[in-house]
Design an enzyme around this catalytic site. Structure first.
Site, PDB file in Angstrom:
ATOM      1  CB  SER A 122      -0.953  -0.039   1.196  1.00  0.00           C
ATOM      2  OG  SER A 122      -1.951   0.934   1.089  1.00  0.00           O
ATOM      3  CG  ASP A 129      -6.985  -2.835  -2.558  1.00  0.00           C
ATOM      4  OD1 ASP A 129      -7.440  -1.750  -2.167  1.00  0.00           O
ATOM      5  OD2 ASP A 129      -5.783  -3.133  -2.486  1.00  0.00           O
ATOM      6  CG  HIS A 134      -5.834  -2.411   1.155  1.00  0.00           C
ATOM      7  ND1 HIS A 134      -5.231  -2.032  -0.006  1.00  0.00           N
ATOM      8  CD2 HIS A 134      -5.159  -1.785   2.157  1.00  0.00           C
ATOM      9  CE1 HIS A 134      -4.230  -1.200   0.271  1.00  0.00           C
ATOM     10  NE2 HIS A 134      -4.157  -1.042   1.580  1.00  0.00           N
TER      11      HIS A 134
END
Length: 361
Positions: A196, A281, A311
């Site tokens: 991320s 996600d 995620h």
């Protein structure tokens, strides 16, 4: 997919991309796509822990909140399984010299005799949340799967330290590359990895090393990278003043802040990469577009999307088979990259003590 992106985006992007939202994500994602049964169990475990939405409290309080790791532990306990982390040979904390003081790192050493290849890993958390304790499972998995020393890097958090404060990442990478022997590592085989926000930092490290004439990472492992500010969810807009990009986040076009804005020339000659995405996600589309941009610039890229997961899934291998597969895929890619790397690299740019200037358009 637009409805799913909006539903998940309100739960993930607006909350610093922490990952799991509880009720909204479990309900809305299930309505829009097929959630893997094991993923659904984890979502329900997260919900049962009564998480507080991070954007409703201060960053300091949000950092004390329920994490994906907490949901995994709850699931393991519910299933009567041990919660002990995967074993590695050694874990130790160190501090590296950085542009604004010492940079804390946590070093994971695999079983065997070094010197080992090295993975410099940056945690997620939207540049605001998470720390060296929150992505422990990912680091242990990479150490074991890649047969490499994993150096997990802490960096200064927004909102107190907005862009480009997380250039700590570049300083840390340069230090590890120059001083790999301190970690029983091989300085000619150093990869950059992250999840991320951390994947954003990993790819920016590569871009900045190129800009500065330094030795590039031998590989980029980018797990659902944050690379764009094209976000329109109401909760993200409400929290925009406090994010990493600062008050003018929506106007920022700097590729060192938002790699999706990088030109073909800026991306060319970057290290080969693996980009991993999750079907549920909100970062999937931008992550896959970034992979396409890298390919268009001549960079060798392997893209893998994993169905039915959200995620933060990458570190959930103890209770999620899809995560086991993703970790194995990442480990194999890293091992191949280390094997193919030249025996030695020279010309690491910079001292690791100053922040690189943003690229000029």
């Amino acid at each position: 997919m637009l409805g799913l992106k909006k539903a998940v985006g309100m739960s993930v992007l607006a909350l610093g991309m922490l990952g799991l939202s509880g009720t909204a994500l479990a309900k809305d994602a299930a309505a829009a796509a097929q959630v893997a049964p094991q993923m659904q169990v984890i979502l329900e475990a997260h919900k049962s822990l009564k998480p507080v939405l991070p954007h409703t409290v201060s960053p300091k309080e949000a950092r004390k909140g329920v994490t994906a790791a907490d949901a995994v532990k709850k699931t393991l306990k519910d299933q009567g399984k041990p919660v002990a982390p995967k074993a590695v040979a050694k874990v130790e904390d160190k501090e590296l010299k950085g542009p604004a003081g010492d940079i804390p790192v946590r070093v994971y050493t695999p079983e065997g005799v070094g010197p080992f290849p090295v993975v410099v890993h940056f945690h997620g958390g939207g540049f605001v949340l998470a720390d060296l304790g929150t992505h422990d499972a990912s680091a242990r998995a990479l150490a074991n799967q890649a047969k490499a020393v994993v150096v997990r890097v802490e960096y200064r958090h927004a909102q107190k330290n907005p862009y480009p404060a997380a250039a700590d990442a570049t300083a840390a990478f340069q230090y590890v590359q120059k001083n790999a022997k301190e970690f029983n590592g091989d300085g000619s085989k150093v990869a950059a990895a992250g999840e991320s926000a951390g994947a954003h930092l990993a790819t920016v490290v590569s871009m900045r090393q190129k800009q500065g004439g330094g030795a590039l990472p031998v590989y980029q492992l980018l797990v659902y990278p944050f690379v764009s500010n094209d976000v329109s969810t109401p909760s993200h807009q409400a929290n925009g003043q406090g994010n990493y990009l600062g008050k003018d986040w929506a106007k920022n076009k700097d590729p060192n802040a938002l790699p999706l804005n990088a030109s073909k020339a800026q991306l060319s000659s970057l290290p080969p990469a693996m980009v991993l995405t999750a079907e549920l996600d909100p970062l999937k589309d931008e992550s896959q577009q970034y992979a396409k941009n890298l390919k268009a610039a001549g960079v060798k890229v392997d893209v893998k999307n994993y169905a039915g997961v959200t995620h933060e899934f990458f570190g959930m291998a103890p209770v999620l088979d899809v995560a086991k597969t993703a970790q194995a895929d990442a480990g194999m890619a890293l091992r191949k990259a280390f094997k193919a790397a030249p025996a030695a690299q020279t010309g690491v740019g910079g001292s690791g003590m100053t922040e690189p200037e943003p690229a000029k358009e």
